[in-house]
Design an enzyme around this catalytic site. Structure first.
Site, PDB file in Angstrom:
ATOM      1  N   HIS A 163     -20.243  12.042 -29.055  1.00  0.00           N
ATOM      2  CA  HIS A 163     -20.118  13.084 -28.025  1.00  0.00           C
ATOM      3  C   HIS A 163     -21.437  13.353 -27.304  1.00  0.00           C
ATOM      4  O   HIS A 163     -21.438  13.585 -26.104  1.00  0.00           O
ATOM      5  CB  HIS A 163     -19.627  14.395 -28.645  1.00  0.00           C
ATOM      6  CG  HIS A 163     -19.588  15.542 -27.682  1.00  0.00           C
ATOM      7  ND1 HIS A 163     -18.757  15.562 -26.582  1.00  0.00           N
ATOM      8  CD2 HIS A 163     -20.294  16.708 -27.642  1.00  0.00           C
ATOM      9  CE1 HIS A 163     -18.929  16.702 -25.909  1.00  0.00           C
ATOM     10  NE2 HIS A 163     -19.866  17.403 -26.529  1.00  0.00           N
ATOM     11  N   ASP A 213     -19.973  18.152 -21.369  1.00  0.00           N
ATOM     12  CA  ASP A 213     -19.288  19.185 -22.128  1.00  0.00           C
ATOM     13  C   ASP A 213     -18.869  20.321 -21.176  1.00  0.00           C
ATOM     14  O   ASP A 213     -18.240  20.047 -20.160  1.00  0.00           O
ATOM     15  CB  ASP A 213     -20.196  19.671 -23.273  1.00  0.00           C
ATOM     16  CG  ASP A 213     -19.459  20.497 -24.310  1.00  0.00           C
ATOM     17  OD1 ASP A 213     -18.768  19.905 -25.151  1.00  0.00           O
ATOM     18  OD2 ASP A 213     -19.576  21.729 -24.261  1.00  0.00           O
ATOM     19  N   TYR A 263     -14.972  29.807 -23.236  1.00  0.00           N
ATOM     20  CA  TYR A 263     -13.742  29.406 -23.920  1.00  0.00           C
ATOM     21  C   TYR A 263     -12.613  30.398 -23.649  1.00  0.00           C
ATOM     22  O   TYR A 263     -11.453  29.996 -23.506  1.00  0.00           O
ATOM     23  CB  TYR A 263     -14.002  29.277 -25.422  1.00  0.00           C
ATOM     24  CG  TYR A 263     -14.889  28.094 -25.749  1.00  0.00           C
ATOM     25  CD1 TYR A 263     -14.343  26.866 -26.110  1.00  0.00           C
ATOM     26  CD2 TYR A 263     -16.280  28.193 -25.655  1.00  0.00           C
ATOM     27  CE1 TYR A 263     -15.155  25.777 -26.391  1.00  0.00           C
ATOM     28  CE2 TYR A 263     -17.095  27.101 -25.931  1.00  0.00           C
ATOM     29  CZ  TYR A 263     -16.529  25.900 -26.291  1.00  0.00           C
ATOM     30  OH  TYR A 263     -17.334  24.806 -26.548  1.00  0.00           O
TER      31      TYR A 263
END
Length: 306
Positions: A287, A124, A234
């Site tokens: 995931h 991730d 982000y």
């Protein structure tokens, strides 16, 4: 290096284990430690003996996401699972959340621990940082493994906000976590709801991540400062995309371990990023590879990092 002590309470008011207690619960003589580097303090958990293998986790998790694979890997390697800048027990500075800066943190940690080079695996957000580490500090990486996520590139600007029914979950958190100042107000003290939603909608098997594990992860993202810091990962995506446009090919062997969701992109893109690439598709996972398919992940990493 200092070890964390004491206990704090989780969202239910029950006693929750500290990082030190969690580390000691794993076979392999793992210990929770800290490194004070240039402008950032990184928390990491290390155990085992052998060549160094650094593991980098992602959102909304901590080093604890590797709990199922660390003991077995520690039979062959010195395993070092790191909380990234802004994550868990690491410090939360005002800036430096672009992946190049975060990779520099890991490079400083490697040097601090006395290693010239390490094997490196990231999942991730951790995979983005791992890629940036390898491309910016190739002399410090022996081999690189990316789990289910790649470094942001220009194609991310075309990510659909709304998916057609049956084609997957809209990745709303990519936009939400970039909203300046809003997530801190909306989800502070409520991160367990976010963690539960994510796992309920993206775990192949709900038993893969227990309620206790979810509480541990939520605790690490539950205050305004924790949310502000991790949202920085982000908010830095435009800088990451700009940086990616300047990078050349990797010079180290690259392993991509993908879920069925990311496998096509891995097969299409990774061969263009390095001359020595292997891509493997895992099933019964969407995931969360180290938690849903720990045995294949252990096998693949052990075969690769030789």
């Amino acid at each position: 290096m200092d070890e964390q002590t004491g206990s704090i309470e989780d969202l239910t008011g029950l006693e929750s284990p500290t990082d030190e207690e969690l580390a000691r619960s794993l076979p392999g003589d793992f210990r929770s430690m800290y490194a004070d580097l240039d402008g950032v303090r990184l928390h990491y958990v290390a155990g085992g003996e052998g060549e160094p293998l650094v593991l980098l986790p992602g959102w909304p998790q901590t080093w604890w996401e590797f709990r199922k694979i660390m003991p077995e890997l520690a039979r062959r390697y010195r395993v070092i699972a790191v909380d990234l800048r802004g994550m868990g027990g690491s410090s939360r500075p005002e800036g430096g959340y672009d992946k190049k800066s975060m990779a520099a943190d890991i490079r400083a940690l490697v040097h601090h621990l006395g290693y010239q080079s390490v094997n490196l695996a990231g999942h991730d957000i951790g995979a983005m940082v791992a890629f940036s580490f390898a491309v910016n500090h190739p002399e410090a990486v022996r081999k690189l493994a990316l789990l289910d996520v790649m470094h942001p590139g220009e194609s991310k600007y075309s990510m659909p906000l709304l998916r057609r029914p049956g084609t997957g979950v809209s990745m709303w958190w990519w936009g939400f976590n970039q909203a300046q100042g809003l997530p801190e107000k909306l989800i502070a003290g409520r991160m367990r709801h976010v963690v539960d939603w994510l796992f309920e909608n993206s775990l192949y098997d709900q038993a893969s991540v227990s309620p206790r594990d979810r509480a541990i992860f939520a605790r690490a993202y539950d205050t305004p400062e924790q949310i502000r810091a991790t949202n920085g990962w982000y908010r830095a995506f435009p800088q990451d995309i700009e940086d990616m446009a300047t990078y050349g090919k990797l010079t180290v062997p690259l392993l991509g371990i993908a879920s069925p969701v990311s496998h096509h992109e891995f097969e299409q893109v990774l061969p263009s990023l390095a001359p020595d690439v292997r891509v493997v598709k895992l099933y019964k996972t969407l995931h969360w590879l180290p938690e849903e398919q720990p045995e294949p992940v252990i096998r693949l990493l052990s075969e690769f990092f030789v």
